[in-house]
Design an enzyme around this catalytic site. Structure first.
Site, short mmCIF file in Angstrom:
data_model
loop_
_atom_site.label_atom_id
_atom_site.label_comp_id
_atom_site.label_asym_id
_atom_site.label_seq_id
_atom_site.Cartn_x
_atom_site.Cartn_y
_atom_site.Cartn_z
N LYS A 1 0.85 -1.18 0.00
CA LYS A 1 0.00 0.00 0.00
C LYS A 1 0.89 1.24 0.00
O LYS A 1 1.69 1.45 0.91
CB LYS A 1 -0.91 -0.01 1.23
CG LYS A 1 -1.80 1.21 1.29
CD LYS A 1 -2.84 1.10 2.39
CE LYS A 1 -3.68 2.35 2.46
NZ LYS A 1 -4.65 2.31 3.55
N LYS B 1 -2.25 -1.53 -3.74
CA LYS B 1 -3.09 -0.34 -3.72
C LYS B 1 -2.23 0.91 -3.75
O LYS B 1 -1.27 0.97 -2.99
CB LYS B 1 -3.91 -0.38 -2.43
CG LYS B 1 -4.75 0.82 -2.17
CD LYS B 1 -5.46 0.67 -0.86
CE LYS B 1 -6.24 1.95 -0.65
NZ LYS B 1 -6.69 2.08 0.69
C1 PBG Z 1 -7.25 3.31 5.40
C2 PBG Z 1 -7.69 3.29 3.97
C3 PBG Z 1 -7.53 4.30 3.03
C4 PBG Z 1 -8.12 3.85 1.85
C5 PBG Z 1 -8.61 2.58 2.11
N1 PBG Z 1 -8.32 2.24 3.42
C6 PBG Z 1 -6.97 5.68 3.18
C7 PBG Z 1 -5.53 5.90 3.37
O1 PBG Z 1 -4.74 4.98 3.50
O2 PBG Z 1 -5.16 7.08 3.42
C8 PBG Z 1 -8.18 4.62 0.56
C9 PBG Z 1 -9.18 4.13 -0.43
C10 PBG Z 1 -9.41 5.07 -1.55
O3 PBG Z 1 -8.73 6.10 -1.72
O4 PBG Z 1 -10.33 4.77 -2.33
N2 PBG Z 1 -8.36 3.08 6.26
#
Ligand code: PBG
Length: 324
Positions: A196, A248
């Site tokens: 991520k 992601k």
């Molecule tokens: C953290 C989380 C995020 C997203 C999914 N889970 C935000 C981040 O890491 O800042 C982002 C998903 C998206 O942008 O569609 N709870």
């Protein structure tokens, strides 16, 4: 002219193109992320994500039922609490918004759909970080793991089929697996947000969850330049017990999706995130691109890169498009 090899021969008719198509896109491969907000009595539109809303508990139930009817693979639930605090207590409370939403969703669809929950603290903390902070204001990895373990037990008790740890703390998958097993939840699976990246494209999501984050997440999310590190994170998560690993965002990281797909022997997911959604929606609203074609091309590209499962805000709509 005699040309022995003419690739265009296989593109001449729709039937030929369909026969040799390499990549399938099916509703069962799609997961719909859904937001549920505490204390509202009508859905609230998210301005930067046209077409996406913060649900009430009852509109969430409808959305989940619709997702099941469309044959989607699952839903990923995010909670937006009324009150946030330094340690994210709303994430653990039995009557916390995400926990009650999980129970609602499962009551609605049973096992017809995989009900997944985002396991992270950022929606619940007043500082907006994915973990708890130490005395110096840094995100404390190991103190956060203890909270994640409790959160995993809360989600499982609420009925989640699968939890999705997304906070990028070291060791989170192993700790959550142990916590679930220790509480007898051996069948609750883990979809690990493994690779991520600290992405600018999460912008609209911050509005979706009323995030209070100031600054960034670069001490725990990955540097977008690092591909090998994404593979390493995925391998670590598999070793710790992840059932599915995820990359992601998706679109800027399709090479990482491919590398992870080639490196592991569990299903690979990719998250087509908020900013990727909003870019296409904004361009389409301006008449600059063909919206439906862009949606299907986006999702097909993520599948081609190697994702078995795609999380996308277009999941329900794509399922309708695919059914024709
Ligand atoms: C953290 C989380 C995020 C997203 C999914 N889970 C935000 C981040 O890491 O800042 C982002 C998903 C998206 O942008 O569609 N709870």
């Amino acid at each position: 002219m005699d040309l022995p090899i003419r690739p265009r021969r296989l593109r001449g008719t729709a039937a030929l193109r369909a026969m040799v198509s390499e990549t399938s896109l099916e509703p069962r491969q799609l997961v719909l992320p859904l937001f549920v907000r505490e204390g509202i009595d009508a859905p609230v539109p998210i301005g930067s994500m046209p077409g996406v809303v913060q649900h009430t508990r009852s509109s969430l139930r409808q959305a989940v039922a619709e997702a099941a009817g469309l044959g989607l693979g699952g839903v990923m639930l995010f909670g937006v609490p009324e009150r946030k605090d330094a340690i994210g207590s709303g994430a653990l409370a039995e009557d916390g918004i995400l926990n009650v939403a999980i129970t609602d969703a499962v009551a609605e669809v049973g096992d017809a759909l995989t009900v997944m929950s985002d396991l992270c603290l950022d929606e619940f903390t007043d500082h907006g970080h994915c973990g708890v902070l130490d005395g110096e204001g840094r995100v404390d990895n190991d103190a956060t793991l203890a909270v994640y373990a409790e959160m995993a037990r809360a989600h499982a008790a609420a009925g989640a089929h699968m939890v999705g740890p997304s906070g990028m703390m070291d060791g989170q998958v192993g700790v959550i697996r142990a916590a679930l097993d220790g509480a007898g939840h051996h069948d609750v699976a883990i979809l690990a947000y493994s690779a991520k990246y600290a992405s600018a494209f999460y912008g609209p999501f911050r509005e979706a969850v009323d995030s209070s984050l100031v600054g960034d997440r670069r001490t725990y999310q990955q540097d977008p330049g690092n591909g090998l590190e994404g593979v390493r994170e995925a391998l670590l998560d598999v070793a710790e017990g992840a059932d599915i690993v995820m990359v992601k965002p998706a679109m800027g990281f399709l090479d990482v999706v491919r590398r992870v797909r080639d490196a592991v022997d569990v299903p690979v997911a990719a998250y087509n995130i908020s900013g990727e959604y909003s870019m296409v929606e904004a361009a389409a609203a301006n008449g600059w691109i063909d919206r439906e074609a862009a949606i299907l091309e986006t999702l097909t590209s993520i599948r081609r890169a190697g994702a078995d499962v795609v999380l996308t805000y277009w999941a329900a709509e794509a399922a309708r498009l695919l059914r024709g």
